[in-house]
Motif scaffolding. Sequence first.
Motif, short mmCIF file in Angstrom:
data_model
loop_
_atom_site.label_atom_id
_atom_site.label_comp_id
_atom_site.label_asym_id
_atom_site.label_seq_id
_atom_site.Cartn_x
_atom_site.Cartn_y
_atom_site.Cartn_z
N GLY A 99 0.83 -1.35 -0.64
CA GLY A 99 -0.44 0.20 -0.06
C GLY A 99 0.58 1.11 -0.03
O GLY A 99 0.91 2.30 -0.89
N CYS A 100 1.89 1.25 0.86
CA CYS A 100 2.37 2.65 0.91
C CYS A 100 3.98 2.55 0.65
O CYS A 100 4.34 3.58 0.76
N GLY B 218 3.27 -10.52 6.00
CA GLY B 218 2.60 -9.37 5.22
C GLY B 218 2.05 -9.00 4.31
O GLY B 218 3.68 -9.06 3.36
N ARG B 219 1.13 -8.56 3.56
CA ARG B 219 1.02 -7.75 2.56
C ARG B 219 1.08 -6.51 2.48
O ARG B 219 1.39 -5.57 2.04
N PHE B 220 0.50 -5.95 4.08
CA PHE B 220 -0.03 -4.18 4.24
C PHE B 220 0.48 -4.35 5.12
O PHE B 220 0.80 -5.60 6.64
N CYS B 221 1.49 -3.10 5.27
CA CYS B 221 1.79 -2.45 7.18
C CYS B 221 0.67 -2.56 7.78
O CYS B 221 -0.96 -2.58 7.59
N LYS B 222 0.08 -2.25 9.67
CA LYS B 222 -0.37 -2.20 9.81
C LYS B 222 -1.75 -0.99 10.00
O LYS B 222 -2.91 -0.84 9.81
N CYS C 199 -1.92 0.04 6.65
CA CYS C 199 -2.79 -0.08 5.47
C CYS C 199 -3.69 -0.69 5.85
O CYS C 199 -5.41 -0.84 5.24
N LYS C 200 -3.79 -2.08 6.76
CA LYS C 200 -4.43 -2.70 6.93
C LYS C 200 -5.54 -2.32 7.72
O LYS C 200 -7.03 -2.82 7.22
N ARG D 274 -10.98 0.76 7.13
CA ARG D 274 -12.03 1.14 7.22
C ARG D 274 -13.14 1.80 6.28
O ARG D 274 -14.49 1.84 6.33
N GLY D 275 -12.10 1.25 5.56
CA GLY D 275 -13.02 0.91 3.95
C GLY D 275 -14.33 -0.18 3.45
O GLY D 275 -15.26 0.57 3.14
#
Length: 141
Positions: free
Chosen positions: A85-86, A93-97, A99-100, A105-106
Amino acid sequence: MDVRNCRTCGKLFNYLSGPPLCPTCMNALEEKFQEVKQYVYDHPKAEMHEVSEVCNVSIGQIKQWIREERLAFSDDSVIGIDCEGCGATIKTGRFCKACKDKLARGFQELYPKTEDKKKIKDFKDQAKMRFLDQSERIQKD
């Protein structure tokens, strides 16, 4: 029945799901994973290229295991991959906290809130059809 060639050895096999590997190559890959896991456990400060050379596994395969969350590293380890993500460095994993949390939220915004659910339920209760039977019709007349 789906028959495919193994990506590693080229033999034909009955493909069910997952990576296109025959059972023999899949077992060999699982053994390599266990070897890498044990090496990382025994040498927590090792770098990725060192793990790759010692265990005879490609860096790409190690990164895949990290993204699948099969391998995780301590915070003081030098091994890390980029968040999809960033771009921040993460240990598994694939995303940091952050971005998760943003993704969560989305997804939460896609579902109606509890008060909206109550309004929908009240509307559905009011909109129901009712059929009167013969006895109720006579009493109203």
